[in-house]
Structure formats: C-alpha cells, structure tokens
Write an enzyme that holds these catalytic residues in place. Structure first.
Site, PDB file in Angstrom:
ATOM      1  N   GLU A  34       0.827  -1.210   0.000  1.00  0.00           N
ATOM      2  CA  GLU A  34       0.000   0.000   0.000  1.00  0.00           C
ATOM      3  C   GLU A  34       0.862   1.260   0.000  1.00  0.00           C
ATOM      4  O   GLU A  34       0.512   2.246  -0.647  1.00  0.00           O
ATOM      5  CB  GLU A  34      -0.953   0.007   1.198  1.00  0.00           C
ATOM      6  CG  GLU A  34      -2.082  -1.020   1.099  1.00  0.00           C
ATOM      7  CD  GLU A  34      -2.979  -0.804  -0.116  1.00  0.00           C
ATOM      8  OE1 GLU A  34      -3.130   0.355  -0.552  1.00  0.00           O
ATOM      9  OE2 GLU A  34      -3.503  -1.803  -0.635  1.00  0.00           O
ATOM     10  N   CYS A 189     -12.068   1.609 -15.696  1.00  0.00           N
ATOM     11  CA  CYS A 189     -12.399   3.027 -15.523  1.00  0.00           C
ATOM     12  C   CYS A 189     -11.111   3.837 -15.466  1.00  0.00           C
ATOM     13  O   CYS A 189     -10.828   4.549 -14.519  1.00  0.00           O
ATOM     14  CB  CYS A 189     -13.232   3.212 -14.251  1.00  0.00           C
ATOM     15  SG  CYS A 189     -14.120   4.784 -14.187  1.00  0.00           S
ATOM     16  N   CYS A 196     -15.945   1.476 -21.175  1.00  0.00           N
ATOM     17  CA  CYS A 196     -17.307   1.529 -20.639  1.00  0.00           C
ATOM     18  C   CYS A 196     -18.177   0.323 -21.026  1.00  0.00           C
ATOM     19  O   CYS A 196     -18.965  -0.145 -20.200  1.00  0.00           O
ATOM     20  CB  CYS A 196     -17.972   2.838 -21.025  1.00  0.00           C
ATOM     21  SG  CYS A 196     -17.138   4.281 -20.306  1.00  0.00           S
ATOM     22  N   CYS A 199     -18.043  -2.384 -18.493  1.00  0.00           N
ATOM     23  CA  CYS A 199     -18.195  -2.003 -17.083  1.00  0.00           C
ATOM     24  C   CYS A 199     -19.505  -2.531 -16.497  1.00  0.00           C
ATOM     25  O   CYS A 199     -20.556  -2.481 -17.154  1.00  0.00           O
ATOM     26  CB  CYS A 199     -18.153  -0.484 -16.976  1.00  0.00           C
ATOM     27  SG  CYS A 199     -18.335   0.122 -15.288  1.00  0.00           S
ATOM     28  N   CYS A 205     -23.941   4.476 -14.979  1.00  0.00           N
ATOM     29  CA  CYS A 205     -22.891   5.466 -14.687  1.00  0.00           C
ATOM     30  C   CYS A 205     -23.289   6.810 -15.293  1.00  0.00           C
ATOM     31  O   CYS A 205     -23.558   6.911 -16.490  1.00  0.00           O
ATOM     32  CB  CYS A 205     -21.573   4.976 -15.277  1.00  0.00           C
ATOM     33  SG  CYS A 205     -20.271   6.214 -15.292  1.00  0.00           S
TER      34      CYS A 205
END
Length: 350
Positions: A34, A189, A196, A199, A205
DNA sequence: AAAGCGGGGAC
DNA sequence: GTCCCAGCTTT
C-alpha cells in the site's frame, strides 16, 4: 444505484485481479504494498516490492536496517519520504507494539506514512475489517459513476467522496468489494479511454450516460511550472566518484547525490570549493528533470581530480566506484548521468 | 509537455 | 483546516 456493491463484488470475482503479489493477509506485505502503491502504478511497483521483500522479509529485519540500506532499495521509486516513513514506522512497531502490526485503525493511522485511505486498506486486506478506502482509482470511479463535479483534491469534494464511499460499503465481502473498486479503476475506468462497454455499471454510470467520461473527475487548475537550473559535478579520482548525502528532508531527502553548484560558476572553482583540484573536464548533455512543482535543468560536468585536499573526505561524503555508486540510494537523474558515463578504461567517444 | 497519484508538515 | 511539498510513469 441500490446494488452497487453487489454488482461490483460479482464483477471482481469474475473479472478482477487475483494474482497480484501482495494479495495475502500478512499485514507487513499489505502495508508495504500500500505504501509503494501511493502515487505509483502496479507495474512499476512489482519489481521494487519483490526486491524489498527479499531483502527485508519482515518488520524486524526492516527495523534493524540502516536508512541507507532501505533507501538504496527505494532508489528510483520516488517520493522518498515514503521510504523514510516506512522505516520509522517499522521501528515504532518494534518499540510500541511488541513487533506486531497493530489491528486497531487508530493505531494504524498513527504510524508515519499512513493516512486514512491507506489505514483503511490495511484494515480491510490484512484484518478483514469494514472501512472505506478513497485512493485515486476510487475517486475516479465515484466521480464518474455518481457524476460528482469539482476537483477531488478540494476539501468539499473530497468530503462528498468519503461520504459516498462509506454509504456504498457493504456489510459483507468487504475484501472483494474493496479490491473490486481498485481493479475497476485500474483496468476499466481508466483516466483516458475507459472501457465503458465492459463495465458493470454501464447504463447507470452518470458520466457514461452523459458522455462526460473525459470531464470527470475534474482536473485541478494548473499553474505554469517555474524552472531551476543546477550544475552537477562528476568528480573522478582513481575510478571513484564523489557523492554527497542530501539533507534528511526536502528534494531527494536522505539520498546520495552529486555535488551541485551554480551553472554560471566556473566548474574548476566549484571543485576547489569542495576541496579538490581538478583538471579541465567535459560538459555532458543537459538533462531536464520534472518535479510536480518545478522543472530542473541539470548541467553535468565530468572532471578528472588531480589532487585531493583535506576537505575532500568529510562526513556525508563518499568516494565510490561506479558500480558501488549505482548500488546506492541515488535520485533517478543522477543514476542516468552515471549510467551514461563511458566505461572506465574505454576511450571517450570523439 | 502535461496529467496523475496520498500523506506529511508548516502555517 | 489550508496550503505547500514531493518524483516518478503514462499519455
């Protein structure tokens, strides 16, 4: 969208990423990944992560290392405060938590280098707790999906995004959900050319419905970058090059770099100020290095050292062979300069 | 050449 | 709280 999390979890299980090297529950590995993934993309992080883990397999080995050892493995990754904070946090975990990575979110976020989003990601992936994350990928997904206007770095917009992120959080399967948010932002994205049609939120969206994918999230207002110049000296003596340790904070903090001076000054005078007498040398090609807040033009000059004065050796200064120098914690442009030098013993190109 | 990417620290 | 800082890769 009532079933946002259901659809995201289903998509993650079917189409998400399942083979990233840090997809484990060891808190140390989750934490390390992370931190490296802050400001840095997955493909760049993977080789650094593997090397780092091989050298420092656990918190104790990291805590015992010197800052130079840690920063040598961070060299090239950028944002070097991350490496310094990681090292400091490892020592805190040894001193204050008995060497065991803390499970409580308040203790996690209190460690240097860990903010709200990173603490939440660790709590989710390492400990299965229920917290919302909000990294760059998630901001992009939420801004587009829910048509949130304004630059996400602005406090009011960021607050809306945190509220949205928390409202969407499912009760169960938070690991798959959180990974799904990251995967969706990274693989479909994307900032430019989002996919798209593939997705799970196509049709719902708001950015897609309104054709505003390229406008969301809104970009920050940019100012023209100021420009700075510097001279870097490559002082060569018996096959060794002089490196100086930079101050602990600021640009390239704690890294080993070349001695610098004003490009308008005579290079031999600069060398004398460093305590060495040098013969006339060669100017190398100028290189430009971009920071987020200014552009640095670097004028490198190679100089053969004829005589070392008493000040040539001092704390914070080392003379290293080219091979050893390349193993040190160097900023990227310094590494480029040293890699571009002719091999010792080979005649210079004419 | 420009955009993107979280957190620390000074104020 | 609000600004300013930090370094690479990708587009």
């Amino acid at each position: 969208m009532l079933d946002f999390n259901v659809r995201l979890i289903a998509w993650q299980r079917a189409q998400g990423r399942h083979d990233l090297p840090w997809q484990v529950t060891d808190p140390y590995r989750v934490w390390l990944s992370e931190i490296m993934l802050q400001q840095t993309q997955v493909d760049t992080v993977i080789p650094y992560y593997q090397r780092f883990l091989a050298r420092f397999p656990d918190i104790a080995s990291l805590a015992e290392a010197t800052q130079d050892e840690v920063m040598a493995l961070w060299s090239g990754l950028g944002y070097y405060a991350r490496g310094r904070n990681l090292h400091a946090a490892a020592r805190q975990i040894i001193d204050r938590h008995g060497g065991v990575f803390p499970r409580e979110i308040e203790a996690i976020i209190a460690l240097p280098g860990i903010g709200r989003s990173t603490a939440s990601a660790i709590a989710v992936f390492a400990f299965g707790q229920r917290y919302a994350i909000l990294d760059g990928n998630v901001k992009r997904v939420l801004c587009r999906c829910f048509g949130i206007d304004g630059w996400p770095g602005e406090a009011a917009v960021e607050q809306r995004l945190w509220s949205q992120a928390e409202a969407l959080l499912p009760v169960d399967d938070v690991v798959a959900y959180t990974q799904g948010l990251m995967d969706l932002g990274a693989t479909l994205c994307r900032r430019s050319r989002p996919d798209c049609p593939a997705c799970p939120f196509a049709g719902d969206c708001l950015a897609q419905r309104q054709g505003r994918q390229a406008e969301l999230p809104a970009a920050r207002a940019r100012k023209a970058l100021p420009e700075k110049t510097t001279r870097m000296l490559i002082l060569l003596h018996a096959g060794a090059v002089l490196l100086e340790k930079r101050p602990a904070s600021g640009i390239w903090g704690g890294l080993w770099s070349l001695p610098e001076g004003d490009p308008a000054d005579d290079v031999l005078a600069l060398a004398r100020r460093l305590g060495v007498t040098a013969g006339s040398g060669t100017d190398l090609a100028m290189l430009t290095h971009a920071f987020s807040h200014y552009r640095l033009r670097i004028f490198p000059s190679v100089l053969p050292v004829e005589k070392l004065g008493p000040r040539a050796e001092a704390p914070g200064r080392v003379w290293l062979s080219l091979a050893d120098a390349l193993g040190a914690a160097l900023p990227t442009p310094v590494r480029k300069i040293l890699l571009g030098l002719p091999e010792p013993g080979t005649p210079a190109e004419s």
